[in-house]
Design an enzyme around this catalytic site. Sequence first.
Site, PDB file in Angstrom:
ATOM      1  N   LYS A  76      56.754  39.824  31.242  1.00  0.00           N
ATOM      2  CA  LYS A  76      56.092  41.097  30.602  1.00  0.00           C
ATOM      3  C   LYS A  76      57.317  41.343  29.445  1.00  0.00           C
ATOM      4  O   LYS A  76      58.519  41.141  29.640  1.00  0.00           O
ATOM      5  CB  LYS A  76      56.236  42.281  31.559  1.00  0.00           C
ATOM      6  CG  LYS A  76      55.499  43.539  30.987  1.00  0.00           C
ATOM      7  CD  LYS A  76      55.259  44.248  32.237  1.00  0.00           C
ATOM      8  CE  LYS A  76      54.412  45.719  31.751  1.00  0.00           C
ATOM      9  NZ  LYS A  76      54.271  46.686  32.929  1.00  0.00           N
ATOM     10  N   SER A 151      49.617  48.315  33.433  1.00  0.00           N
ATOM     11  CA  SER A 151      50.065  47.986  32.205  1.00  0.00           C
ATOM     12  C   SER A 151      50.340  46.613  31.907  1.00  0.00           C
ATOM     13  O   SER A 151      50.418  45.987  31.019  1.00  0.00           O
ATOM     14  CB  SER A 151      51.075  48.795  31.795  1.00  0.00           C
ATOM     15  OG  SER A 151      52.346  48.774  32.705  1.00  0.00           O
ATOM     16  N   SER A 175      51.332  49.575  37.980  1.00  0.00           N
ATOM     17  CA  SER A 175      51.151  48.418  36.790  1.00  0.00           C
ATOM     18  C   SER A 175      51.196  46.962  37.225  1.00  0.00           C
ATOM     19  O   SER A 175      50.833  46.093  36.644  1.00  0.00           O
ATOM     20  CB  SER A 175      52.023  48.777  35.720  1.00  0.00           C
ATOM     21  OG  SER A 175      51.523  49.651  34.597  1.00  0.00           O
TER      22      SER A 175
HETATM   23  N1  GLN Z   1      48.703  53.600  34.508  1.00  0.00           N
HETATM   24  C1  GLN Z   1      49.925  54.201  34.812  1.00  0.00           C
HETATM   25  C2  GLN Z   1      50.334  54.899  33.687  1.00  0.00           C
HETATM   26  O1  GLN Z   1      49.598  54.704  32.649  1.00  0.00           O
HETATM   27  C3  GLN Z   1      51.123  53.260  35.423  1.00  0.00           C
HETATM   28  C4  GLN Z   1      51.813  52.547  34.429  1.00  0.00           C
HETATM   29  C5  GLN Z   1      52.645  51.665  34.964  1.00  0.00           C
HETATM   30  O2  GLN Z   1      52.748  51.666  36.313  1.00  0.00           O
HETATM   31  N2  GLN Z   1      53.815  51.165  34.093  1.00  0.00           N
HETATM   32  O3  GLN Z   1      51.315  55.588  33.522  1.00  0.00           O
END
Ligand code: GLN
Length: 483
Positions: A76, A151, A175
Amino acid sequence: MHQLTLTDISKALAAKQFSARELTTHLLARIEQLDPQLNSFITVSKESALQQADAADELRSSGINAPLLGLPIAHKDLFCTEGVRTSCASKTLDNFIAPYTATVVDKLNKVGCISLGKLNMDEFAMGSSGETSFYGPSKNPWDTQRIPGGSSSGSAVAVAARLVPASTGSDSGGSIRQPAAFTGLTGIKPTYGRISRWGMTAYASSFDQAGFLAHNAEDCAMLLQATAGFDERDSTSAQQQVDDYAAALSLPLQGLRIGLPKEYFSSDLDSRIGDVVNNSIEQLKQLGATFVDISLPSLPHAVSAYYVIASAEASTNLARFDGVRFGHRCENPQNLEDLYLRSRDEAFGKEVKRRIMIGTYALSTGYYDAYYLKAQKIRRLIKNDFVSAFKDVDLILGPTTPNLPWLIGSKIDDPVAAYLEDIYTVPANLAGIPGLSMPAGMIDGLPVGVQLLAPYFQEARLLQVAHQFQQHTDWHARTPAGF
Ligand code: GLN
């Protein structure tokens, strides 16, 4: 070759069925051919991947047979990689070449993994669809009109489309687990502090945790084994002994008590996903597990608490991207304030700006008690819910997501609707406990994930249950058409 799991590849390399260079060349060609329609990579590290492959082949021919030697993966794009752009999918870091390497990446390099490149994501890991990336959305290989989740969007797409057998991701509110569920993968978010965060760009520091997306639990176990453990450079990394994850996989499920929280089966849940979860419960019963109804009463407040705390932490973490020390700098600033304002305005996307504003507001005098402090109190209640539930059960099971992956663009103007999709994943991050999503069914040609949650540092139990499930089901082995 691209259909093989990490475990298969490890055996094939040891048996000299093909070389790491042959495999790497094959995957790089697939990326070149297929990724233009998927947009899962931000940077492909062709030259260095081939060099790493040759080095791995040389070590193998000298008789070294380390299990991860020559296994291709990708990272990532929020893990710092020395000499390679680390963009966090933001314009502000579009030309940032990291001067050092994150501990996770470093540990994987040292055991011989080959990095094929850096993967697309929501900007600074803020999002659950992949659409907030400066580089454009990644597409779900099961239906390219749909989001792959986020994400860790590119991390999921690249593995699901067989461009790379496994990837790193990060999970602050779901994410890893949510994109794994949306693309038919197994994704593990370890306990907060199990893996070092050093070199992983911070979004919400009290939630952020590195983890993996792969085809099965066995592969996740291998990657976790290589990366878990204390790191003196990360003061939040845990001084806790690392279990033998591979050994746990084969343990039978007899006697295991699994809790089903009634809040995970409310009317928010698509009933077809509920059916998939029920089928997985039946399967696990046949393998010897018993199920108990439980309740996590504070769960309905999890999304609100998460978005207040995560935004507050994001607003302070992102203060460093000011055009002076890090990040994009605007042309011809008139004075220092103009430099800050325009640099940040030009280089952050809409969602990042929204969170900085929400977070700054929640932390400001007069609102701190009403929002931030209250959210922290809810966080403690959620943690207490889990701690008391785990007095009665060994694990918790439920859906990973309330709905199937949505159409690209359909929630972009309704951020709250997107936030609500995180209802089943954020509680684990609020409490800091480990979670895993595994493929458990298909609806209308789209994969569905089931989530397992465990007490602190019981990753072995998550991997054991997922592995036993995968010995008796083939959802994890399905490939999207054309890949
Ligand atoms: N969807 C969540 C957010 O937007 C989780 C994001 C993540 O786990 N990095 O904060």
